[in-house]
Design a protein around this motif. Structure first.
Motif, PDB file in Angstrom:
ATOM      1  N   SER B 130       0.838  -1.193   0.000  1.00 38.05           N
ATOM      2  CA  SER B 130       0.000   0.000   0.000  1.00 38.05           C
ATOM      3  C   SER B 130       0.879   1.253   0.000  1.00 38.05           C
ATOM      4  O   SER B 130       0.557   2.248  -0.625  1.00 38.05           O
ATOM      5  CB  SER B 130      -0.938  -0.011   1.205  1.00 38.05           C
ATOM      6  N   ARG B 131       2.032   1.145   0.676  1.00 36.18           N
ATOM      7  CA  ARG B 131       2.960   2.284   0.693  1.00 36.18           C
ATOM      8  C   ARG B 131       3.470   2.561  -0.722  1.00 36.18           C
ATOM      9  O   ARG B 131       3.599   3.691  -1.149  1.00 36.18           O
ATOM     10  CB  ARG B 131       4.158   1.994   1.595  1.00 36.18           C
ATOM     11  N   THR B 132       3.767   1.471  -1.441  1.00 39.00           N
ATOM     12  CA  THR B 132       4.280   1.640  -2.798  1.00 39.00           C
ATOM     13  C   THR B 132       3.248   2.337  -3.688  1.00 39.00           C
ATOM     14  O   THR B 132       3.595   3.116  -4.567  1.00 39.00           O
ATOM     15  CB  THR B 132       4.673   0.273  -3.390  1.00 39.00           C
ATOM     16  N   GLN B 133       1.952   2.052  -3.419  1.00 40.87           N
ATOM     17  CA  GLN B 133       0.905   2.699  -4.216  1.00 40.87           C
ATOM     18  C   GLN B 133       0.936   4.219  -4.049  1.00 40.87           C
ATOM     19  O   GLN B 133       0.479   4.952  -4.914  1.00 40.87           O
ATOM     20  CB  GLN B 133      -0.480   2.144  -3.837  1.00 40.87           C
ATOM     21  N   LEU B 134       1.491   4.665  -2.924  1.00 39.75           N
ATOM     22  CA  LEU B 134       1.593   6.116  -2.717  1.00 39.75           C
ATOM     23  C   LEU B 134       2.422   6.777  -3.810  1.00 39.75           C
ATOM     24  O   LEU B 134       2.204   7.923  -4.177  1.00 39.75           O
ATOM     25  CB  LEU B 134       2.217   6.411  -1.342  1.00 39.75           C
ATOM     26  N   ILE B 135       3.408   6.032  -4.312  1.00 41.04           N
ATOM     27  CA  ILE B 135       4.257   6.583  -5.373  1.00 41.04           C
ATOM     28  C   ILE B 135       3.389   6.933  -6.586  1.00 41.04           C
ATOM     29  O   ILE B 135       3.485   8.012  -7.156  1.00 41.04           O
ATOM     30  CB  ILE B 135       5.363   5.567  -5.768  1.00 41.04           C
ATOM     31  N   ARG B 136       2.487   5.979  -6.944  1.00 39.67           N
ATOM     32  CA  ARG B 136       1.613   6.206  -8.103  1.00 39.67           C
ATOM     33  C   ARG B 136       0.629   7.347  -7.822  1.00 39.67           C
ATOM     34  O   ARG B 136       0.438   8.240  -8.640  1.00 39.67           O
ATOM     35  CB  ARG B 136       0.843   4.920  -8.436  1.00 39.67           C
ATOM     36  N   LEU B 137       0.027   7.316  -6.638  1.00 40.93           N
ATOM     37  CA  LEU B 137      -0.963   8.339  -6.302  1.00 40.93           C
ATOM     38  C   LEU B 137      -0.356   9.743  -6.333  1.00 40.93           C
ATOM     39  O   LEU B 137      -0.950  10.679  -6.877  1.00 40.93           O
ATOM     40  CB  LEU B 137      -1.582   8.052  -4.915  1.00 40.93           C
ATOM     41  N   LYS B 142       0.253  14.947  -9.046  1.00 40.16           N
ATOM     42  CA  LYS B 142       1.090  15.994  -9.627  1.00 40.16           C
ATOM     43  C   LYS B 142       0.640  16.288 -11.064  1.00 40.16           C
ATOM     44  O   LYS B 142       0.529  17.446 -11.468  1.00 40.16           O
ATOM     45  CB  LYS B 142       2.550  15.543  -9.605  1.00 40.16           C
ATOM     46  N   ALA B 143       0.350  15.206 -11.820  1.00 39.68           N
ATOM     47  CA  ALA B 143      -0.106  15.368 -13.197  1.00 39.68           C
ATOM     48  C   ALA B 143      -1.446  16.099 -13.235  1.00 39.68           C
ATOM     49  O   ALA B 143      -1.660  17.006 -14.042  1.00 39.68           O
ATOM     50  CB  ALA B 143      -0.217  14.004 -13.878  1.00 39.68           C
ATOM     51  N   ALA B 144      -2.354  15.720 -12.332  1.00 39.30           N
ATOM     52  CA  ALA B 144      -3.678  16.351 -12.285  1.00 39.30           C
ATOM     53  C   ALA B 144      -3.558  17.854 -12.026  1.00 39.30           C
ATOM     54  O   ALA B 144      -4.218  18.666 -12.661  1.00 39.30           O
ATOM     55  CB  ALA B 144      -4.533  15.679 -11.216  1.00 39.30           C
ATOM     56  N   VAL B 145      -2.676  18.208 -11.099  1.00 39.04           N
ATOM     57  CA  VAL B 145      -2.486  19.628 -10.782  1.00 39.04           C
ATOM     58  C   VAL B 145      -1.948  20.375 -11.998  1.00 39.04           C
ATOM     59  O   VAL B 145      -2.454  21.432 -12.369  1.00 39.04           O
ATOM     60  CB  VAL B 145      -1.531  19.802  -9.568  1.00 39.04           C
ATOM     61  N   SER B 146      -0.926  19.775 -12.640  1.00 37.95           N
ATOM     62  CA  SER B 146      -0.306  20.520 -13.746  1.00 37.95           C
ATOM     63  C   SER B 146      -1.248  20.609 -14.944  1.00 37.95           C
ATOM     64  O   SER B 146      -1.141  21.499 -15.771  1.00 37.95           O
ATOM     65  CB  SER B 146       1.038  19.897 -14.130  1.00 37.95           C
ATOM     66  N   LYS B 154      -7.896  16.864  -5.934  1.00 40.12           N
ATOM     67  CA  LYS B 154      -8.415  16.879  -4.562  1.00 40.12           C
ATOM     68  C   LYS B 154      -8.733  15.458  -4.093  1.00 40.12           C
ATOM     69  O   LYS B 154      -8.372  15.051  -2.984  1.00 40.12           O
ATOM     70  CB  LYS B 154      -9.669  17.781  -4.524  1.00 40.12           C
ATOM     71  N   GLU B 155      -9.395  14.688  -4.979  1.00 39.41           N
ATOM     72  CA  GLU B 155      -9.730  13.293  -4.647  1.00 39.41           C
ATOM     73  C   GLU B 155      -8.470  12.493  -4.347  1.00 39.41           C
ATOM     74  O   GLU B 155      -8.405  11.736  -3.384  1.00 39.41           O
ATOM     75  CB  GLU B 155     -10.468  12.626  -5.815  1.00 39.41           C
ATOM     76  N   LEU B 156      -7.458  12.680  -5.209  1.00 37.65           N
ATOM     77  CA  LEU B 156      -6.199  11.946  -5.035  1.00 37.65           C
ATOM     78  C   LEU B 156      -5.534  12.325  -3.721  1.00 37.65           C
ATOM     79  O   LEU B 156      -4.996  11.484  -3.015  1.00 37.65           O
ATOM     80  CB  LEU B 156      -5.270  12.215  -6.213  1.00 37.65           C
ATOM     81  N   LYS B 157      -5.596  13.608  -3.409  1.00 35.68           N
ATOM     82  CA  LYS B 157      -4.967  14.086  -2.191  1.00 35.68           C
ATOM     83  C   LYS B 157      -5.588  13.419  -0.964  1.00 35.68           C
ATOM     84  O   LYS B 157      -4.890  12.983  -0.042  1.00 35.68           O
ATOM     85  CB  LYS B 157      -5.108  15.609  -2.096  1.00 35.68           C
TER      86      LYS B 157
END
Ligand SMILES: [Zn+2]
Ligand SMILES: [Zn+2]
Lengths: 358, 169
Positions: B130-137, B142-146, B154-157
């Motif tokens: 689950s920690r590794t999934q944080l990398i993807r999230l 970051k992509a969503a923001v840019s 917001k959902e991802l956050k």
């Protein structure tokens, strides 16, 4: 941590004490670890790197009960200070030369250092003078266990600790001993020893100067594989072979003393003579000559200089140390002059007792 | 003889004995020093890995297969197999699973083993995944923001916060 203060001592790896320290310079173990929730270094954004450092920093300075470790922000250090830490074996060359947020926590006695954001998020290093791999393993194991309770390392039940490079996966552990083997070099047996070590899966490294002699006759032996064997097995894989190499080196020294005493005595005395009188000298030649003198002292051929003094000279004549001790930056030519001056000052005061002003 | 890495005179001649056959290097004092103090694990690792990879690639793969393999991407960190092959460094812990078929022969070649038998941290099961999934999230956020997809960001956050707060086993 005051690096200029530090420069005046010889550091752990050349302290010259501990078991078998006439031949075994130091014992060292490194463990590679990564935080599970961040990409490996090559895919880290600057923000990721900063975050990894922020999270690890507070943990790495508290790994010892004895007191806080010093944390140095390597990115902010001057080039000469970074090189200084490399010469002292407290950080790797990569760590000194890479870019971005990174640092190192160093214990006061220099036995423990933890690099943050090297090739992996964390590289733990423990080093002791002389032959003491068991002591080193015990200490590094305790440190790692403390950290394991505080952060989540990337770990896979089948593959073990996951590292940026597959060559380190599993235990993430590199065990090494640094040996001084001048007699095996002189008697031309060193290649034979190397070949037999490679056959049993150990790596040997030495730096070769002109001809076939290694830089200062220092050689490092370490394990090549990190997966499929327990840490204790890897420690003994390296540790078990060391007494045998020590034995070979001692035999070679005996042979030299018995069969070519004059040649050996001459070689050692000339080396000592050059070091005490040269006006300009490269670090390669210095290492080469100090190596002969060191063996000469260990064999009782030279008696007016102590091993700790020689060990100290090995490190103090390295470029960054020399410049830090002098208090100014110097180019190669000036370094060679300063190095010769430094050697004259420290090797002549031994017998003259009045500081040898030549 | 000139230094292999600059124009200065090569005064150091190094024989690297790690790995199969000795390798000759000719360097000036500065580059030799750099080489000498390079952490040995690094040098040893780089030589072995490059050699093994080159060998593995040369054996029994058509150019087409190779190109297809090179384009494979880790869904967590976004590294391609080509990038790994080039730099010899993986992008994230998940790569060991994403490229497991390609990495296994490599790992056998280097270590002669495929299973860890050393120290195990007290907690990792599930935790690491689950920690590794944080990398993807975090990457997706970051992509969503840019790309100004703020709703999604917001959902991802929120999701990141949830995973971060989840207790470990
Ligand atoms: Zn060069
Ligand atoms: Zn990945």
């Amino acid at each position: 941590m005051n690096l200029t203060e530090l420069a005046r001592s010889s550091g752990e790896w050349l302290r010259g004490s501990g078991p078998e320290s006439d031949i075994v310079i130091s014992s060292r173990i490194r463990l590679a670890r990564n935080l599970a929730e961040f990409p490996f270094i090559s895919r880290c954004t600057p923000a990721d790197r900063g975050e990894v450092e922020k999270r690890l920093r507070n943990h790495v300075i508290h790994v010892q009960a004895g007191g806080e470790l010093d944390y140095l922000n390597v990115n902010d250090l001057k080039g000469i200070d970074r090189q200084f830490l490399v010469e002292r074996q407290l950080i790797s060359r990569e760590h000194a030369e890479s870019e971005g947020a990174r640092g190192v926590a160093i214990a006061e006695n220099e036995q423990v250092s933890l690099m943050v954001n090297e090739e992996d998020h964390l590289r733990i290093q423990v080093m002791h003078s002389g032959l003491d791999l068991t002591g080193v393993w015990q200490q590094i194991n305790e440190i790692e266990t403390i950290l394991c309770d505080q952060v989540v390392f990337a770990f896979h039940p089948k593959l073990g600790f996951l590292t940026a490079c597959p060559t380190n996966v599993g235990t993430g552990m590199r065990v090494s001993v640094m040996l001084h083997l001048p007699a095996l070099v002189i008697t031309r047996q060193i290649d034979k020893v190397f070949r037999s070590l490679q056959k049993i899966g150990l790596a040997v490294r030495g730096l070769y100067g002109e001809g076939s002699q290694a830089m200062g006759d220092f050689y490092q032996i370490s394990n090549q594989i990190t997966l499929g064997k327990s840490e204790e097995t890897l420690v003994s894989q390296v540790g078990d072979i060391v007494p045998q190499i020590i034995e070979y080196e001692r035999k070679a020294r005996d042979v030299l003393v018995k069969e070519s005493h004059e040649t050996l005595h001459d070689r050692v005395s000339r080396a000592y003579g050059i070091l005490r009188t040269a006006q300009t000298i490269s670090s390669e030649e210095t290492m080469h000559l100090l190596s002969s003198v060191r063996m000469g002292v260990n064999l009782g051929l030279i008696s007016d200089v102590a091993i700790p003094t020689l060990n100290e000279l090995f490190i103090h004549t390295q470029p960054a140390h020399l410049q830090k001790l002098r208090g100014t930056e110097l180019d190669t030519a000036d370094r060679n002059i300063e190095r010769a001056r430094y050697l004259r000052r420290h090797l002549n005061k031994q017998d003259s007792g009045n500081g040898g002003k030549n | 003889m000139k230094c292999q890495q600059c124009d200065k005179l090569a005064t150091f001649h190094i024989t690297e004995l790690t790995g199969g056959k000795p390798q000759e290097l000719h360097l000036c004092e500065d580059h030799a020093r750099q080489y000498l103090t390079r952490s040995d694990d690094e040098t040893a690792a780089a030589t072995t890995l490059a050699g093994v990879l080159a060998h593995q690639m040369a054996v029994g793969q058509t150019a087409e297969e190779l190109a297809r393999l090179d384009q494979r991407v880790c869904p967590v960190c976004g590294i391609t197999f080509y990038e790994f092959r080039n730099q010899g460094r993986l992008g994230c812990p998940h790569d060991y699973l994403a490229f497991s078929a390609e990495l296994e022969p490599l790992i056998i070649n280097i270590h002669g083993e495929t299973e860890h038998s050393g120290k195990r941290p007290a907690r990792y099961a599930g935790g690491t995944d689950s920690r590794t999934q944080l990398i993807r999230l975090r990457r997706e956020m970051k992509a969503a923001v840019s790309e100004e997809r703020y709703e999604q960001a917001k959902e991802l956050k929120d999701k990141i916060k949830m995973v971060e707060a989840a207790p470990l086993e």
